[in-house]
Structures are given as structure tokens and as C-alpha cells.
Design a protein around this motif. Structure first.
Motif, PDB file in Angstrom:
ATOM      1  N   SER A  24      75.355 105.903  13.088  1.00  0.00           N
ATOM      2  CA  SER A  24      75.730 105.760  14.486  1.00  0.00           C
ATOM      3  C   SER A  24      74.587 106.013  15.441  1.00  0.00           C
ATOM      4  CB  SER A  24      76.890 106.705  14.817  1.00  0.00           C
ATOM      5  OG  SER A  24      76.476 108.053  14.637  1.00  0.00           O
ATOM      6  N   THR A  25      73.520 106.699  14.991  1.00  0.00           N
ATOM      7  CA  THR A  25      72.394 106.977  15.885  1.00  0.00           C
ATOM      8  C   THR A  25      71.345 105.883  15.849  1.00  0.00           C
ATOM      9  OG1 THR A  25      71.338 108.241  14.122  1.00  0.00           O
ATOM     10  CG2 THR A  25      72.684 109.461  15.713  1.00  0.00           C
ATOM     11  N   GLU A  26      71.530 104.897  14.972  1.00  0.00           N
ATOM     12  CA  GLU A  26      70.576 103.798  14.874  1.00  0.00           C
ATOM     13  C   GLU A  26      71.089 102.605  15.651  1.00  0.00           C
ATOM     14  OE1 GLU A  26      70.017 102.973  10.784  1.00  0.00           O
ATOM     15  OE2 GLU A  26      69.152 104.931  10.304  1.00  0.00           O
ATOM     16  N   ILE A  27      70.178 101.789  16.098  1.00  0.00           N
ATOM     17  CA  ILE A  27      70.548 100.581  16.833  1.00  0.00           C
ATOM     18  C   ILE A  27      70.194  99.382  15.966  1.00  0.00           C
ATOM     19  CG2 ILE A  27      70.167  99.202  18.894  1.00  0.00           C
ATOM     20  CD1 ILE A  27      69.487 101.719  20.394  1.00  0.00           C
ATOM     21  N   ALA A  28      71.191  98.650  15.554  1.00  0.00           N
ATOM     22  CA  ALA A  28      70.952  97.468  14.729  1.00  0.00           C
ATOM     23  C   ALA A  28      70.368  96.358  15.589  1.00  0.00           C
ATOM     24  CB  ALA A  28      72.275  97.002  14.107  1.00  0.00           C
ATOM     25  N   PRO A  29      69.520  95.512  15.036  1.00  0.00           N
ATOM     26  CA  PRO A  29      68.952  94.400  15.787  1.00  0.00           C
ATOM     27  C   PRO A  29      70.043  93.506  16.376  1.00  0.00           C
ATOM     28  CG  PRO A  29      67.849  94.647  13.666  1.00  0.00           C
ATOM     29  CD  PRO A  29      69.035  95.557  13.646  1.00  0.00           C
ATOM     30  N   ASN A  30      69.840  93.083  17.648  1.00  0.00           N
ATOM     31  CA  ASN A  30      70.736  92.150  18.332  1.00  0.00           C
ATOM     32  C   ASN A  30      72.136  92.717  18.538  1.00  0.00           C
ATOM     33  OD1 ASN A  30      68.728  90.124  18.393  1.00  0.00           O
ATOM     34  ND2 ASN A  30      69.200  89.639  16.263  1.00  0.00           N
ATOM     35  N   VAL A  31      72.284  94.034  18.444  1.00  0.00           N
ATOM     36  CA  VAL A  31      73.588  94.649  18.638  1.00  0.00           C
ATOM     37  C   VAL A  31      73.515  95.560  19.857  1.00  0.00           C
ATOM     38  CG1 VAL A  31      75.346  96.179  17.656  1.00  0.00           C
ATOM     39  CG2 VAL A  31      74.160  94.536  16.199  1.00  0.00           C
TER      40      VAL A  31
ATOM     41  N   HIS B 140      88.406 101.005  16.374  1.00  0.00           N
ATOM     42  CA  HIS B 140      87.454 100.398  15.438  1.00  0.00           C
ATOM     43  C   HIS B 140      86.058 100.916  15.708  1.00  0.00           C
ATOM     44  CE1 HIS B 140      90.890  97.615  15.610  1.00  0.00           C
ATOM     45  NE2 HIS B 140      90.589  97.315  14.350  1.00  0.00           N
ATOM     46  N   ARG B 141      85.237 100.868  14.677  1.00  0.00           N
ATOM     47  CA  ARG B 141      83.841 101.293  14.821  1.00  0.00           C
ATOM     48  C   ARG B 141      82.998 100.245  15.530  1.00  0.00           C
ATOM     49  NH1 ARG B 141      82.603 102.155   8.700  1.00  0.00           N
ATOM     50  NH2 ARG B 141      80.479 102.522   9.460  1.00  0.00           N
ATOM     51  N   ALA B 142      83.416  98.997  15.446  1.00  0.00           N
ATOM     52  CA  ALA B 142      82.642  97.914  16.068  1.00  0.00           C
ATOM     53  C   ALA B 142      83.595  96.852  16.606  1.00  0.00           C
ATOM     54  CB  ALA B 142      81.684  97.291  15.056  1.00  0.00           C
ATOM     55  N   LEU B 143      83.186  96.251  17.705  1.00  0.00           N
ATOM     56  CA  LEU B 143      83.938  95.162  18.325  1.00  0.00           C
ATOM     57  C   LEU B 143      82.999  93.983  18.515  1.00  0.00           C
ATOM     58  CD1 LEU B 143      86.342  93.889  19.867  1.00  0.00           C
ATOM     59  CD2 LEU B 143      85.525  95.078  21.919  1.00  0.00           C
ATOM     60  N   LEU B 144      83.361  92.844  17.953  1.00  0.00           N
ATOM     61  CA  LEU B 144      82.556  91.629  18.082  1.00  0.00           C
ATOM     62  C   LEU B 144      83.378  90.562  18.781  1.00  0.00           C
ATOM     63  CD1 LEU B 144      81.804  93.035  15.116  1.00  0.00           C
ATOM     64  CD2 LEU B 144      80.210  91.099  15.056  1.00  0.00           C
ATOM     65  N   THR B 145      82.885  90.068  19.909  1.00  0.00           N
ATOM     66  CA  THR B 145      83.522  88.922  20.558  1.00  0.00           C
ATOM     67  C   THR B 145      82.877  87.649  20.019  1.00  0.00           C
ATOM     68  OG1 THR B 145      81.989  88.840  22.437  1.00  0.00           O
ATOM     69  CG2 THR B 145      83.926  90.282  22.641  1.00  0.00           C
TER      70      THR B 145
ATOM     71  N   LEU C 108      81.154 103.264  20.017  1.00  0.00           N
ATOM     72  CA  LEU C 108      81.498 101.871  19.721  1.00  0.00           C
ATOM     73  C   LEU C 108      80.259 100.982  19.743  1.00  0.00           C
ATOM     74  CD1 LEU C 108      83.852  99.765  19.351  1.00  0.00           C
ATOM     75  CD2 LEU C 108      83.726  99.444  21.837  1.00  0.00           C
ATOM     76  N   ARG C 109      80.142 100.186  18.711  1.00  0.00           N
ATOM     77  CA  ARG C 109      79.094  99.164  18.681  1.00  0.00           C
ATOM     78  C   ARG C 109      79.719  97.830  19.083  1.00  0.00           C
ATOM     79  NH1 ARG C 109      74.535 100.168  15.113  1.00  0.00           N
ATOM     80  NH2 ARG C 109      74.483 102.384  14.611  1.00  0.00           N
ATOM     81  N   VAL C 110      79.027  97.110  19.949  1.00  0.00           N
ATOM     82  CA  VAL C 110      79.553  95.847  20.470  1.00  0.00           C
ATOM     83  C   VAL C 110      78.533  94.746  20.252  1.00  0.00           C
ATOM     84  CG1 VAL C 110      80.423  94.628  22.498  1.00  0.00           C
ATOM     85  CG2 VAL C 110      80.875  97.072  22.239  1.00  0.00           C
ATOM     86  N   ARG C 111      79.020  93.615  19.798  1.00  0.00           N
ATOM     87  CA  ARG C 111      78.162  92.430  19.647  1.00  0.00           C
ATOM     88  C   ARG C 111      78.893  91.248  20.267  1.00  0.00           C
ATOM     89  NH1 ARG C 111      74.539  89.977  15.451  1.00  0.00           N
ATOM     90  NH2 ARG C 111      73.684  88.210  16.600  1.00  0.00           N
ATOM     91  N   THR C 112      78.213  90.500  21.120  1.00  0.00           N
ATOM     92  CA  THR C 112      78.795  89.277  21.686  1.00  0.00           C
ATOM     93  C   THR C 112      78.162  88.089  20.978  1.00  0.00           C
ATOM     94  OG1 THR C 112      77.138  89.267  23.459  1.00  0.00           O
ATOM     95  CG2 THR C 112      79.239  90.322  23.939  1.00  0.00           C
ATOM     96  N   LEU C 113      78.953  87.396  20.187  1.00  0.00           N
ATOM     97  CA  LEU C 113      78.465  86.237  19.428  1.00  0.00           C
ATOM     98  C   LEU C 113      78.753  84.982  20.233  1.00  0.00           C
ATOM     99  CD1 LEU C 113      79.588  87.160  15.800  1.00  0.00           C
ATOM    100  CD2 LEU C 113      77.510  87.795  17.041  1.00  0.00           C
ATOM    101  N   THR C 114      77.694  84.359  20.708  1.00  0.00           N
ATOM    102  CA  THR C 114      77.778  83.174  21.561  1.00  0.00           C
ATOM    103  C   THR C 114      76.825  82.112  21.026  1.00  0.00           C
ATOM    104  OG1 THR C 114      75.946  83.793  23.024  1.00  0.00           O
ATOM    105  CG2 THR C 114      78.121  84.713  23.550  1.00  0.00           C
ATOM    106  N   LEU C 115      76.811  80.974  21.673  1.00  0.00           N
ATOM    107  CA  LEU C 115      75.742  80.021  21.417  1.00  0.00           C
ATOM    108  C   LEU C 115      74.429  80.641  21.872  1.00  0.00           C
ATOM    109  CD1 LEU C 115      77.404  76.691  22.659  1.00  0.00           C
ATOM    110  CD2 LEU C 115      77.237  77.554  20.317  1.00  0.00           C
ATOM    111  N   PRO C 116      73.330  80.358  21.198  1.00  0.00           N
ATOM    112  CA  PRO C 116      72.047  80.956  21.584  1.00  0.00           C
ATOM    113  C   PRO C 116      71.546  80.399  22.913  1.00  0.00           C
ATOM    114  CG  PRO C 116      71.721  79.324  19.862  1.00  0.00           C
ATOM    115  CD  PRO C 116      73.206  79.475  20.023  1.00  0.00           C
ATOM    116  N   ASP C 117      70.570  81.073  23.479  1.00  0.00           N
ATOM    117  CA  ASP C 117      70.029  80.691  24.780  1.00  0.00           C
ATOM    118  C   ASP C 117      69.007  79.559  24.634  1.00  0.00           C
ATOM    119  OD1 ASP C 117      69.612  80.758  27.505  1.00  0.00           O
ATOM    120  OD2 ASP C 117      68.074  82.309  27.390  1.00  0.00           O
TER     121      ASP C 117
END
Length: 651
Positions: free
Chosen positions: A639-646, A564-569, A596-605
Motif C-alpha cells: 500500500s505504500t508503493e505507487i504502481a506505474p500509471n496508477v 475494495h482495495r482498488a477501483l478501476l473505471t 484506495l488505489r484508483v485507475r482510470t482506463l481510457t483511450l490513450p492520449d
């Protein structure tokens, strides 16, 4: 049925009280009338909002008396737990907001420092008030602007170990501090333990003066008796006091003891509080007998004394029924464990004063003698379970996530370090709604999954919970925990018997190609809904259920990362939990070396204030729409850009 709201006179005394300063200008008769109106107001409010009714009704007279005698907020009034604080809030400039109780943007169901100067110390977990009160007393004695300090603690909360520690220290320090023991012989469930039996045995017969007064009378007579007669009189006095040297347990700890006092006799309360305040030099404990649910028949006659109620009809007492059609996770757990215990005599269950709240009462009915309610004592509950595990039993320790935090040292030292197979059933995982941040189950994944030898699971639905009960029952290789949320399940079919899951193995529930959601726990349905939203936009999503945060299904993670292009937990927990475990694994194995782009979706800090669970998860950014938006952001960027919070590693 009598409607207590009709007790209000044409011109309510309560309307004249905006702050406790107004209350102190009232006569005793007006205070008695005020208490009646305050009880009616409390019933009316909770009938519309739901909440902790019985405990609040039990302290109406005590609340009026304390604010009438002490100079709050300069004098610090600290309520243990805070279940009983609704009358206090009505009297302390919050009556105009009281019907927003426990609602989004409204006032809290517990004391809260940021809400009012009349709440000097926040609460929601038990047995903390005496420690906090002693801290205020030290501040006063070292020059801080603090007056008298009063802690109100219930007979259930005083059974907690922290309360004993505080009483011992307060008695040793000898500082002027007032502890009001609100003894209603009822916490959430009937209290258990030797302290409860001891309090019930203290003299307090109708028509007799309080024990302290009886002792003064007897000691005065003793002093004038001849030696041998005096010794006989002293032995007789021991029959009254129950202590070899004539004192109560509290006096042996260094407190002056006053009581028992009728906590619903307002004139008596006023007299006792005024006299004690005028004479006290050191720590004082005033023992008040009260009735949980006092003044409202449906509450007084209910088994739980209307501890926590939904909205209800005042005239009949009937509570609004839940619209949920699926069984609650708690009942699913209780029934699954009861079936397992009926087949395996080694299975036992432990709870800390929450037999019905955790579903352990279901097990108690099926297997009496193998369920242990240890009272409000989570630390003891965990080590007690560890001892049973060491003996060869198979203990299930059922405690809410937020309360299990209180026993972390015991989890580490007495369970994990020794590799003992204690099974932790963690109820109320994730955001729980109207009880707010104090009861959120946000941290258990993080604080358990970093412990060597621990197995940590989370149920995606009620059927998975049945499987996890079976898995935990069969797991003797070390400690194991499984978490599940508050409320109703999602409505899946329940298996008659649970399947023993392979430790560390997840499952794929939906196949896709562009983005992968790896869900841990009860947010699986939101991930599936997010996948549907993306499918409508031409983005193909895989959805997997991790099942385990420890050990991880590394094969599944590798497959998702490669394909996959992205993995989100996605998880219903704080940062540092499941997503962090996945990131550690990917970093250590080179899984992040590609594009691979990875995002960890959790409760906020941050802590999230009380609202409905749906509103709280929206606040946390964890709705299906939020999850889909995060995925869209990941796969929609070059793929060369960094998305916010990712997290974008590699490439």
C-alpha cells in the motif's frame, strides 16, 4: 455478367504510371485507356479490402484528368471527405500498397498528410475542401511554395454550411482557386435540400454546350440588338440561367461558372480543365455531372451505389456476409425508436444525411412524416431539433459521435443553455475500425458530461440500449444522450419494451471483494472477462455497470470505494470523460483519503490508426488481459508503493 477487370490490355498502361508525372506524358488515347484500367483496378482492390467503392468509381476520369492537367504535388489537389480518393492513391505512388487499404499498418481509406505529399490536406469529414483550398491560395499569394489549388467537392458535401461559408469568402477574396463540383445526385443516401434541387435544374442537355458557353453566345447576340429587343432577349436568357441578372448562384457569389460538364467524357474534361487553367484569373467553379458507381453494374444499380461495401465477388457483386449472429446496435436502436414513436405521436427523429447509417430509416417506414433528413448539416440538425423540443415535440437527434463534434456550439448554446429536452442518439461510439481515427467516437463523453443539466448514458449491451431509448423518450427535464458502438451486439435477449431507468442509477453485475471494475458502456463484457482471468488467480473482482456518466451513481461509487482495495473505471472514450467525473467526485467527497488505489482506463492520449476494432482496442491497452493486468498491478503492490500509471491517493 461482364467482368470489367478483363478490360485490361496485354500491356497495361497503368503499369507505366508510377506518379502523375508519368501520366502527363501519355497521349489522350492512352489516358482514355488508362481510365478504363484504373476503374478495373479500383474494383479489384475494393473487392479484396472492402471500402468506399461507388464514390471512387464515379471520379475515375476526373482523377486522371486532374493529374494530367495540373502539376501535382506542387499544385494542391484537395478531395472533400476523401471517400473517392482510391483512384488518386493508385496514381500517386501507392499502387504497391493499395491492397493494404484500411487494414492495420496499411494505407488510409481517406487522404492523409502523413501518408503522401500528394495528400496536401487530410479529410474524412465533409464540406472542408473549399476552406482548405482558399487557405493554400492565400499561402501561395503570400510567397509559400504552392501552385494552383483545386478542391473537389460533391453535391452532398456542398450542402454543408461550412462549404457555403467558404464559397462566400472565396468569391469575396477573388483569389485564383478551382472548385470542382462532383455532382452525382447521390451522397451516402440521395441528397436532400434546395441546393440539390438547384443543381439538378441547371441546364445540361445532351448536345448543348456548357451553360457558360451558352451565356457567352447569347450575350454576344444581345449586345447588337436594339434596346427593347435586347430587354426581351435578356428576359429570355433568365429562363436559361434561372437568375434575375443572368448568373448562376455561384456567379452571384463571385465565381466564374463552367458547366455542366460530362464527368466521364475524358477528352471533354481535359479540354475544359486545360482551357480554364489557362484563362482563370479568380475563383472558378467547374460543375461536373458524374455517376456514382460508374462502370460497374452492381454498383450503378444498387440503392446506395455501393457507397461502403464489404469484400465482394467481382463477377456477381455479392458482398461477403457478416458472421455476426446478434443484431447490430444501429438496428436495435432503430426498431426500439420505431416502436416508441408508434405509441407517442410527439416523437420525431432527425438525421444528418445518414438515415440508414443511424437506423432512422426504420422509423421513417413506421412513422412517415416524422423523420427529417437535413443533409450534411449537423449544426442545423441540432438547433432544428432544439426548436422542435421547444414546441413540445420529443426529438431524437441521431448522429455519429465523430460528426456530432461539428455541432458542439449548438449543443451548448441552443440545447443545454436552454434546458431543452433533445434526445441525442450517439452511434459509432468508441473505436470503429477501418475508418480509423477520423471516425472514432472518442470525445463525446468528455464534451457532453461537462455541460450543466445534461444526462449522459452509455449502453453496455443491446438490451440496455432498448432501455435507454425508453428512458430518453420519457425524459422531459432537459437534454439527454446515450451512446452505443458500431457493429453487432453481444447476443443478449432483447426486451419487447424498454424499461425506464432511474436517472443516475447503475447496477452491479458481479460481486467480488478485492478489486472493483466500474464500466461505462460497451466494454462491460471485457471487464467481465478480466474478472474471470483474475478469479483464476485468486483475485476476487466486482463488476458494475455505471450506465450514467452524468449524473453519477454516487452511492454505488462510494460502496465500491469503501469495500475494495482498488477501483478501476473502464470506458471506450478519451481522457477527461467518465473516469474524470468519478475522480472529481471521489476527490470532493474524501473518497480518496484512505488506501484506495484508483485507475482510470481510457483511450490513450493519441489518435489510433485504422485497423479492426479488436486490434485498435489492443493498441489502446483495453483488452480483457490489459484490464486484468492493471487490476493485478493495483492489488499486488504494497500500500505504500505507487504502481506505474496508477493513481494512488491516501495512505
Amino acid at each position: 455478367m461482364h467482368d470489367p477487370i478483363q478490360d485490361r490490355p496485354a500491356t497495361p498502361t497503368l503499369d507505366r504510371v508510377h506518379t502523375p508525372a508519368d501520366l502527363r506524358r501519355l497521349s489522350q488515347d492512352e489516358l482514355v485507356r488508362l481510365a478504363r484500367e484504373l476503374r478495373a483496378e479500383t474494383i479489384s482492390v475494393v473487392s479484396q479490402t472492402g471500402g468506399h467503392l461507388g464514390s471512387s468509381l464515379g471520379v475515375v476520369e476526373l482523377t486522371v484528368a486532374l493529374h494530367a492537367v495540373f502539376n501535382t504535388p506542387h499544385d494542391k489537389l484537395i478531395w472533400d471527405v476523401g471517400h473517392q480518393c482510391y483512384p488518386h492513391k493508385i496514381l500517386t505512388a501507392r499502387r504497391d500498397r493499395i491492397r493494404t487499404l484500411r487494414q492495420k499498418g496499411g494505407i488510409s481509406g481517406f487522404t492523409k498528410r502523413s501518408e503522401s505529399t500528394y495528400d496536401p490536406f487530410g479529410a474524412a469529414h465533409s464540406s472542408t475542401s473549399v476552406s482548405a483550398a482558399l487557405g493554400f491560395a492565400v499561402g501561395r499569394d503570400l510567397g509559400q511554395p504552392v501552385g494552383d489549388v483545386i478542391a473537389v467537392i460533391g453535391d452532398g458535401a456542398i450542402s454543408g454550411g461550412m462549404a457555403y461559408e467558404a464559397l462566400n469568402n472565396a468569391g469575396d477574396q477573388g483569389r485564383r482557386v478551382f472548385v470542382i463540383l462532383n455532382d452525382n445526385e447521390m451522397s451516402i443516401s440521395p441528397p436532400v435540400g434546395a441546393m440539390s434541387a438547384y443543381l439538378s435544374g441547371l441546364p445540361g442537355l445532351p448536345g448543348l454546350p456548357p451553360l457558360s458557353a451558352m451565356r457567352e453566345i447569347v450575350e454576344g447576340v444581345e449586345a447588337n440588338l436594339p434596346g427593347p429587343v435586347r430587354q426581351g432577349a435578356r428576359r429570355a436568357r433568365q429562363l436559361v440561367t434561372g437568375k434575375p441578372h443572368g448568373g448562376t448562384l455561384f456567379e452571384e457569389l463571385g465565381f466564374s461558372y463552367v458547366g455542366p460538364v460530362d464527368g466521364h467524357d475524358l477528352p471533354e474534361l481535359l479540354n475544359v480543365l486545360r482551357t480554364t487553367r489557362a484563362r482563370a484569373r479568380g475563383p472558378v467553379l467547374i460543375h461536373c455531372h458524374t455517376v456514382k458507381g460508374k462502370g460497374y453494374a452492381p454498383a450503378e444499380t444498387s440503392a446506395d451505389k455501393y457507397h461502403g461495401v464489404a469484400k465482394f465477388d467481382v463477377a456477381s457483386g455479392k458482398q461477403a456476409k457478416s458472421s455476426a449472429t446478434a443484431p447490430s446496435y444501429t438496428s436495435v436502436f432503430g426498431n426500439a425508436l420505431a416502436r416508441a414513436a408508434s405509441r407517442d405521436s410527439r416523437i420525431v427523429a432527425v438525421t444528418a444525411a445518414m438515415p440508414s447509417g443511424t437506423g432512422i430509416d426504420i422509423v421513417a417506414k413506421a412513422c412517415p412524416g416524422r423523420v427529417f433528413d437535413v443533409g450534411i448539416a449537423e449544426q442545423h440538425a441540432v438547433t432544428f431539433a432544439a426548436g422542435m423540443a421547444a414546441s413540445g415535440l420529443r426529438p431524437f437527434c441521431a448522429i455519429y459521435s465523430t460528426f456530432l463534434q461539428r455541432a458542439y456550439d449548438q449543443i451548448v448554446h441552443d440545447v443545454a443553455l436552454q434546458g431543452l429536452p433533445v434526445r441525442f442518439a450517439i452511434d459509432r461510439a468508441g473505436l470503429v475500425g477501418q475508418d480509423g481515427a477520423t471516425h472514432a467516437g472518442a470525445f463525446d463523453v468528455a464534451y457532453l458530461s461537462n455541460l450543466p443539466g445534461f444526462v449522459v448514458m452509455a449502453a453496455a449491451d443491446e438490451a440496455e440500449l432498448v432501455h435507454m431509448v425508453a428512458t430518453a423518450a420519457a425524459h422531459d427535464a432537459g437534454p439527454i444522450a446515450f451512446r452505443y458502438p458500431r457493429g453487432a451486439g453481444v447476443g443478449v435477449a432483447l426486451p419487447e419494451d424498454g424499461e425506464i431507468l432511474e436517472i443516475g442509477r447503475g447496477r452491479v453485475v458481479r460481486e467480488g471483494s478485492d478489486v472493483a471494475f466500474l464500466s461505462f458502456g460497451a466494454h462491460l463484457q471485457e471487464c467481465l472477462a478480466a474478472a474471470e482471468l483474475l478469479e483464476a488467480e485468486g483475485i476476487s473482482a466486482t463488476v458494475a455497470d455505471a450506465r450514467f456518466a452524468k449524473p453519477l451513481d454516487t452511492a454505488l461509487i462510494g460502496q465500491l470505494a469503501r469495500n475494495h482495495r482498488a477501483l478501476l473505471t473502464v470506458e471506450q472514450g478519451a481522457r477527461g470523460g467518465f473516469g474524470a467525473q468519478v475522480l472529481h467526485h471521489l476527490a470532493e467527497t474524501g473518497g480518496l483519503d484512505g488506501n484506495l488505489r484508483v485507475r482510470t482506463l481510457t483511450l490513450p492520449d493519441r489518435f489510433i490508426d485504422h485497423a479492426s476494432p479488436a486490434q485498435m482496442y489492443a493498441d489502446a491497452g483495453l483488452t480483457a488481459a490489459d484490464i486484468a493486468a492493471s487490476a493485478r498491478l493495483c492489488v499486488g503492490q504494497a500500500s505504500t508503493e505507487i504502481a506505474p500509471n496508477v493513481v494512488h491517493l491516501g495512505g
